[in-house]
Design a protein around this motif. Structure first.
Motif, PDB file in Angstrom:
ATOM      1  N   ASN A 122       0.826  -1.206   0.000  1.00 29.15           N
ATOM      2  CA  ASN A 122       0.000   0.000   0.000  1.00 29.15           C
ATOM      3  C   ASN A 122       0.857   1.251   0.000  1.00 29.15           C
ATOM      4  O   ASN A 122       2.038   1.219   0.348  1.00 29.15           O
ATOM      5  N   LYS A 123       0.235   2.363  -0.335  1.00 25.27           N
ATOM      6  CA  LYS A 123       0.845   3.684  -0.236  1.00 25.27           C
ATOM      7  C   LYS A 123       0.182   4.385   0.939  1.00 25.27           C
ATOM      8  O   LYS A 123      -1.040   4.359   1.077  1.00 25.27           O
ATOM      9  N   VAL A 124       0.965   4.983   1.812  1.00 27.63           N
ATOM     10  CA  VAL A 124       0.436   5.731   2.960  1.00 27.63           C
ATOM     11  C   VAL A 124       0.945   7.165   2.864  1.00 27.63           C
ATOM     12  O   VAL A 124       2.150   7.402   2.767  1.00 27.63           O
ATOM     13  N   ILE A 125      -0.005   8.087   2.877  1.00 24.15           N
ATOM     14  CA  ILE A 125       0.322   9.507   2.844  1.00 24.15           C
ATOM     15  C   ILE A 125      -0.146  10.109   4.160  1.00 24.15           C
ATOM     16  O   ILE A 125      -1.332  10.080   4.480  1.00 24.15           O
ATOM     17  N   LEU A 126       0.786  10.622   4.922  1.00 23.55           N
ATOM     18  CA  LEU A 126       0.484  11.220   6.223  1.00 23.55           C
ATOM     19  C   LEU A 126       0.514  12.739   6.096  1.00 23.55           C
ATOM     20  O   LEU A 126       1.534  13.310   5.716  1.00 23.55           O
ATOM     21  N   ILE A 127      -0.607  13.362   6.382  1.00 24.12           N
ATOM     22  CA  ILE A 127      -0.672  14.823   6.474  1.00 24.12           C
ATOM     23  C   ILE A 127      -0.475  15.117   7.961  1.00 24.12           C
ATOM     24  O   ILE A 127      -1.406  15.043   8.751  1.00 24.12           O
ATOM     25  N   ASP A 128       0.766  15.391   8.337  1.00 24.00           N
ATOM     26  CA  ASP A 128       1.138  15.494   9.744  1.00 24.00           C
ATOM     27  C   ASP A 128       0.864  16.891  10.299  1.00 24.00           C
ATOM     28  O   ASP A 128       1.099  17.894   9.626  1.00 24.00           O
ATOM     29  N   ARG A 129       0.369  16.908  11.526  1.00 23.32           N
ATOM     30  CA  ARG A 129       0.040  18.143  12.239  1.00 23.32           C
ATOM     31  C   ARG A 129      -0.871  19.032  11.391  1.00 23.32           C
ATOM     32  O   ARG A 129      -0.658  20.239  11.252  1.00 23.32           O
ATOM     33  N   CYS A 130      -1.881  18.412  10.843  1.00 20.94           N
ATOM     34  CA  CYS A 130      -2.821  19.049   9.919  1.00 20.94           C
ATOM     35  C   CYS A 130      -3.673  20.081  10.645  1.00 20.94           C
ATOM     36  O   CYS A 130      -4.276  19.788  11.674  1.00 20.94           O
ATOM     37  N   GLU A 131      -3.738  21.276  10.087  1.00 15.49           N
ATOM     38  CA  GLU A 131      -4.521  22.363  10.681  1.00 15.49           C
ATOM     39  C   GLU A 131      -5.758  22.702   9.860  1.00 15.49           C
ATOM     40  O   GLU A 131      -6.432  23.690  10.134  1.00 15.49           O
ATOM     41  N   LEU A 132      -6.069  21.889   8.852  1.00 18.72           N
ATOM     42  CA  LEU A 132      -7.204  22.174   7.973  1.00 18.72           C
ATOM     43  C   LEU A 132      -8.550  22.115   8.676  1.00 18.72           C
ATOM     44  O   LEU A 132      -9.517  22.702   8.214  1.00 18.72           O
ATOM     45  N   PHE A 133      -8.631  21.386   9.765  1.00 21.87           N
ATOM     46  CA  PHE A 133      -9.906  21.153  10.432  1.00 21.87           C
ATOM     47  C   PHE A 133     -10.032  21.914  11.738  1.00 21.87           C
ATOM     48  O   PHE A 133     -10.857  21.598  12.578  1.00 21.87           O
TER      49      PHE A 133
END
Length: 184
Positions: A50-61
């Motif tokens: 699999n491919k895992v993409i981590l959006i770390d310390r995300c502030e979008l929400f």
């Protein structure tokens, strides 16, 4: 609870990534905008697994508080952001079955934001609230957590030691876990 979020992300990485292809199939994005996330949604795994993409310390929400801006710029920016949110919704719904996108948000999730409303129906939301702890008081949830943490390190812990750790570290779970690990 930031410690529980980071632990869960590590668990997902271990579970989802093929160790032999992990360096190719793991991507960490920090301080990224919607365009970068939309582009990342289109990526496919390299090789096996699999491919895992981590959006770390995300502030979008999380609602941002700041100074008032020029209303004309704000309107143009809002229109552009609405288009990007629409593109994000399409991109997330078209993600490859072998690609996993993890939004790691150590801040409070605000379900009233447009970004949250766009992403929520397309994703699985897991919350890890920070447990309130007052020095000298009894908190059964944190008490149970400490017992489970000791078992994780194949040890047991006395009630007095739990109270001492929670008081000493003001219920900072990362520090409490480290101390339990040292003692184990």
């Amino acid at each position: 609870e930031e410690f529980e979020v980071s632990r869960k992300v590590a668990d997902y990485k271990a579970k989802l990534l093929d160790p032999q292809w992990a360096s190719f199939n793991f991507t960490r994005l920090t301080d990224c905008d919607l365009t970068e996330i939309i582009d990342a949604c289109a990526t496919l795994p390299f090789g096996m697994g699999n491919k895992v993409i981590l959006i770390d310390r995300c502030e979008l929400f999380t609602k941002k508080r700041g100074k008032e801006k020029d209303s004309k710029k704000e309107e143009a920016s809002s229109s552009n952001k609405d288009k990007q949110l629409e593109q994000l919704g399409k991109a997330l719904s078209g993600v490859s079955p072998d690609t996993y996108i993890i939004f790691s948000c150590p801040y409070n999730f605000d379900s009233t934001l447009k970004t949250s409303k766009t992403v929520k129906p397309l994703c699985t939301l897991e919350e890890y609230p920070k447990e309130k702890y007052y020095s000298g008081s009894d908190n059964p949830k944190l008490h149970t957590w400490c017992g489970k943490e000791a078992k994780r390190f194949k040890a047991t812990i006395d009630d007095a030691a739990i109270y001492y750790l929670l008081d000493s570290f003001e219920a900072d779970l990362r520090s409490v876990s480290a101390e339990i690990q040292k003692a184990a």
